[in-house]
Design a protein around this motif. Sequence first.
Motif, PDB file in Angstrom:
ATOM      1  N   GLU A 251     -19.702 -35.560 -61.040  1.00  0.00           N
ATOM      2  CA  GLU A 251     -21.004 -34.333 -60.685  1.00  0.00           C
ATOM      3  C   GLU A 251     -22.299 -35.779 -59.982  1.00  0.00           C
ATOM      4  OE1 GLU A 251     -22.613 -30.425 -62.078  1.00  0.00           O
ATOM      5  OE2 GLU A 251     -20.323 -31.593 -62.159  1.00  0.00           O
ATOM      6  N   ASN A 252     -22.297 -36.678 -60.732  1.00  0.00           N
ATOM      7  CA  ASN A 252     -22.782 -36.682 -60.168  1.00  0.00           C
ATOM      8  C   ASN A 252     -23.535 -37.417 -58.552  1.00  0.00           C
ATOM      9  OD1 ASN A 252     -25.889 -38.674 -62.061  1.00  0.00           O
ATOM     10  ND2 ASN A 252     -25.183 -37.505 -62.784  1.00  0.00           N
TER      11      ASN A 252
ATOM     12  N   THR B 275     -23.806 -42.705 -66.380  1.00  0.00           N
ATOM     13  CA  THR B 275     -23.598 -42.077 -66.679  1.00  0.00           C
ATOM     14  C   THR B 275     -22.713 -42.213 -68.057  1.00  0.00           C
ATOM     15  OG1 THR B 275     -21.380 -41.893 -65.795  1.00  0.00           O
ATOM     16  CG2 THR B 275     -23.485 -41.387 -65.087  1.00  0.00           C
TER      17      THR B 275
ATOM     18  N   CYS C  20     -17.698 -44.215 -57.586  1.00  0.00           N
ATOM     19  CA  CYS C  20     -17.533 -43.143 -58.962  1.00  0.00           C
ATOM     20  C   CYS C  20     -16.545 -43.621 -59.946  1.00  0.00           C
ATOM     21  CB  CYS C  20     -17.351 -41.470 -59.921  1.00  0.00           C
ATOM     22  SG  CYS C  20     -17.986 -41.027 -57.435  1.00  0.00           S
TER      23      CYS C  20
ATOM     24  N   HIS D 275     -23.775 -34.233 -57.060  1.00  0.00           N
ATOM     25  CA  HIS D 275     -25.041 -33.891 -56.242  1.00  0.00           C
ATOM     26  C   HIS D 275     -26.415 -34.479 -55.662  1.00  0.00           C
ATOM     27  CE1 HIS D 275     -28.306 -32.349 -58.746  1.00  0.00           C
ATOM     28  NE2 HIS D 275     -28.938 -31.572 -57.280  1.00  0.00           N
ATOM     29  N   MET D 276     -25.707 -36.269 -56.392  1.00  0.00           N
ATOM     30  CA  MET D 276     -26.059 -36.909 -54.971  1.00  0.00           C
ATOM     31  C   MET D 276     -26.063 -36.504 -53.265  1.00  0.00           C
ATOM     32  SD  MET D 276     -26.218 -41.020 -55.041  1.00  0.00           S
ATOM     33  CE  MET D 276     -25.787 -41.022 -57.551  1.00  0.00           C
TER      34      MET D 276
ATOM     35  N   SER E  85     -19.766 -39.201 -63.588  1.00  0.00           N
ATOM     36  CA  SER E  85     -20.331 -39.810 -62.501  1.00  0.00           C
ATOM     37  C   SER E  85     -19.972 -39.158 -61.793  1.00  0.00           C
ATOM     38  CB  SER E  85     -18.931 -41.096 -62.492  1.00  0.00           C
ATOM     39  OG  SER E  85     -19.407 -41.636 -63.824  1.00  0.00           O
TER      40      SER E  85
ATOM     41  N   ASP F 221     -26.501 -42.145 -71.337  1.00  0.00           N
ATOM     42  CA  ASP F 221     -26.499 -41.847 -69.885  1.00  0.00           C
ATOM     43  C   ASP F 221     -26.434 -44.231 -70.326  1.00  0.00           C
ATOM     44  OD1 ASP F 221     -25.330 -39.930 -68.572  1.00  0.00           O
ATOM     45  OD2 ASP F 221     -26.677 -40.171 -67.550  1.00  0.00           O
TER      46      ASP F 221
ATOM     47  N   ASN G  28     -30.280 -35.859 -61.977  1.00  0.00           N
ATOM     48  CA  ASN G  28     -28.882 -35.238 -62.844  1.00  0.00           C
ATOM     49  C   ASN G  28     -29.030 -36.365 -63.763  1.00  0.00           C
ATOM     50  OD1 ASN G  28     -27.002 -34.309 -64.190  1.00  0.00           O
ATOM     51  ND2 ASN G  28     -25.946 -34.552 -62.345  1.00  0.00           N
ATOM     52  N   GLY G  29     -28.932 -35.881 -65.380  1.00  0.00           N
ATOM     53  CA  GLY G  29     -28.719 -37.782 -66.218  1.00  0.00           C
ATOM     54  C   GLY G  29     -28.309 -36.743 -67.353  1.00  0.00           C
TER      55      GLY G  29
ATOM     56  N   ARG H 169     -26.439 -46.414 -61.135  1.00  0.00           N
ATOM     57  CA  ARG H 169     -26.897 -45.621 -61.805  1.00  0.00           C
ATOM     58  C   ARG H 169     -25.347 -44.900 -62.908  1.00  0.00           C
ATOM     59  NH1 ARG H 169     -30.698 -41.810 -61.250  1.00  0.00           N
ATOM     60  NH2 ARG H 169     -30.808 -40.144 -62.401  1.00  0.00           N
TER      61      ARG H 169
ATOM     62  N   PHE I 250     -34.004 -38.001 -57.581  1.00  0.00           N
ATOM     63  CA  PHE I 250     -32.024 -37.787 -58.273  1.00  0.00           C
ATOM     64  C   PHE I 250     -32.678 -37.059 -59.624  1.00  0.00           C
ATOM     65  CE2 PHE I 250     -28.414 -38.065 -59.844  1.00  0.00           C
ATOM     66  CZ  PHE I 250     -27.521 -37.635 -59.134  1.00  0.00           C
TER      67      PHE I 250
END
Length: 472
Positions: free
Chosen positions: A150-151, A142, A309, A154-155, A148, A349, A344-345, A140, A342
Motif C-alpha cells: 500500500e505504501n 511498516t 516491498c 501510494h508512493m 508495505s 510501524d 502514509n504510516g 521505510r 509522504f
Amino acid sequence: MTAVEITAANELSAIDAATAYWANKDVAERTEFDHAAYPLWHGQSKMRQRLDRSDPTHLLVRGDGCWVEDIAGRRYLDARSGACNMALGYSRVDIVDAMAKQAAELPFSCVIRYDQPALTTVRYAAELVAAAPPGLTRVRFTHMGSASVENALHMSRLYHLNAGQPERTWIISLRYSFHGSTYLTLAASGDDFVEKVVPVPPPHLARTPVPAFADCPGCTGDPTKTGDCTAALRATVDGIGAGQVAAFIVEPMMEGPVQPMTRHFLESVRDLARKLGFLVIYDEVTTGFGRLGALFGATHFGVSPDILCSAKGITAGYAPLGAVLVAEHVYQAFDQETGIHFPNGSSSDGHPVSCAAASVALRAMYAENVFENARERGAQAVAGLREGLADNPAVGPIRGVGLLFGFELLQLDGAPSVYETTRRIQAACMELGVLVQHGGEYIVIYPPLVIDERETEILVDRVVRGIGSVTR
C-alpha cells in the motif's frame, strides 16, 4: 462498591470464565467446535465451513524447528512456514531473547510522529540497507506486507506528483498476481475473485497478461523463438498512454500460479520503465528474506527495482514488521523544499521489538548458510516431487525457485472442482503430518529455510502420498 467497580469486577469474572473455557485440558477433550462459543473470526472462507471440517484438538500449541504440535500431541512438518514467514523455524531462543531484552529496555517508540525513533530501529534500518540490492538506499518500515505494498503504490503516485507529473496515476499489475488484502492492494491484484470482493475498485488500476516466457528468445536462450516477453506490458502501457503510468508492480515469483519471472524479463521491464518514465515496484512480501535462495528476489535475478516491498520473513515470523526499500531518487522526491511529504504510516510501524527480532534474524540467515540451504533443499524437493508424481495425470508441471515451489492441479473428467480437490489434498497431507498451502487450483509449498535433508525426504514422501490418496 460503585457501579464502575461492579462493572469492572463482572468483566474480570467474564475474562476468567473465558480463560477457563479454553484451558488446554478441557479443549483437548472436545470433539467439535461450539459455533456459538467460538470467539475468533479468521480465515478467508465462511467460519461455519472452517469449524465444521476441524475440531478443537487441532488447535496448535507449540513449535520446534520445522515442526508444530497441536493440543492432542500430533506433530506436523510445517511446509507452509506458518504463512511463509517462519523462515528460521520455531523456538529460536536467540530471537526471543533479543525481543525480551528490547521489550524490557524500550518496548515502543513511534516512527511516524515526533523526532525520536528507537536506536534499535535506526540501527536495523542501516543493517537492512547495507544488505539490500544495489541502488536501494533508504527504508521505510511498516507493520505488515499489505501495508508495505500500500505504501509503495501510494508512493509511486506521489513521486510523480512531486516531479510535476500529476497525470501519472495508473498502476499496472500482472494477471493472477496477489498484492495484499487492503482495499488498494487487493484491487491491484490480478486474480478473478478480486472483482467479487472489491465490487467498486479504486480507479486507474490495470492488469496485463503474464509474460509468454516460453516464446521469448531472451528468456529461453533459444534464438529460434520470435516472441517478446514484454509485448503484453507494452500494449497495456500504450493503451493507457505512457505518460499516464505511475508504476508497474511485479512479484519476482508469483506465489499463486507458482510462476517465476526471468532475469531477461525483469531487465527488459527496467529498461522500458526508464525509457518511458514510470517506476518499477517489486512485491517481495513472499520472496524476500531467503525464500528464493538469496536475500531478495532482486538479489537472485540481479535486477533492482525502484521500490521493493517486504515483510513475512523479515523477523523470521517472530513479530509483525514490513519494509519498503527505495532508490535514492524516490527518497529525494519527498525531501525537497517544495512538494508533498509522504503521509502514509501507522503507530506500530518500525516497532523496536520487531526490529530487534529482525536484526538477529538477518544475521542468522548469513551465519547459518540459510540461502545455500534453501537452494539445495529446494532442488531436492522439486526433484523428488517430479519423480514421485510423474505418472499422476492430475498434477501439472512442478515449478520452483529455492524453497518456494508447487504445481497446478489439472481438471479431470468427472473429478470434483479443482478448488475442492486442492482443499482435499491439503486435508490429506495434514492427516499424514505435513501442512501445505492450497490456493485455488494450486498446491504451494514453502517450508522453513532451515529444513534439513531428512525432513525434505519426509516432506516429499508425505505430499506424494497425500496427493495420490485424493487424485488416484
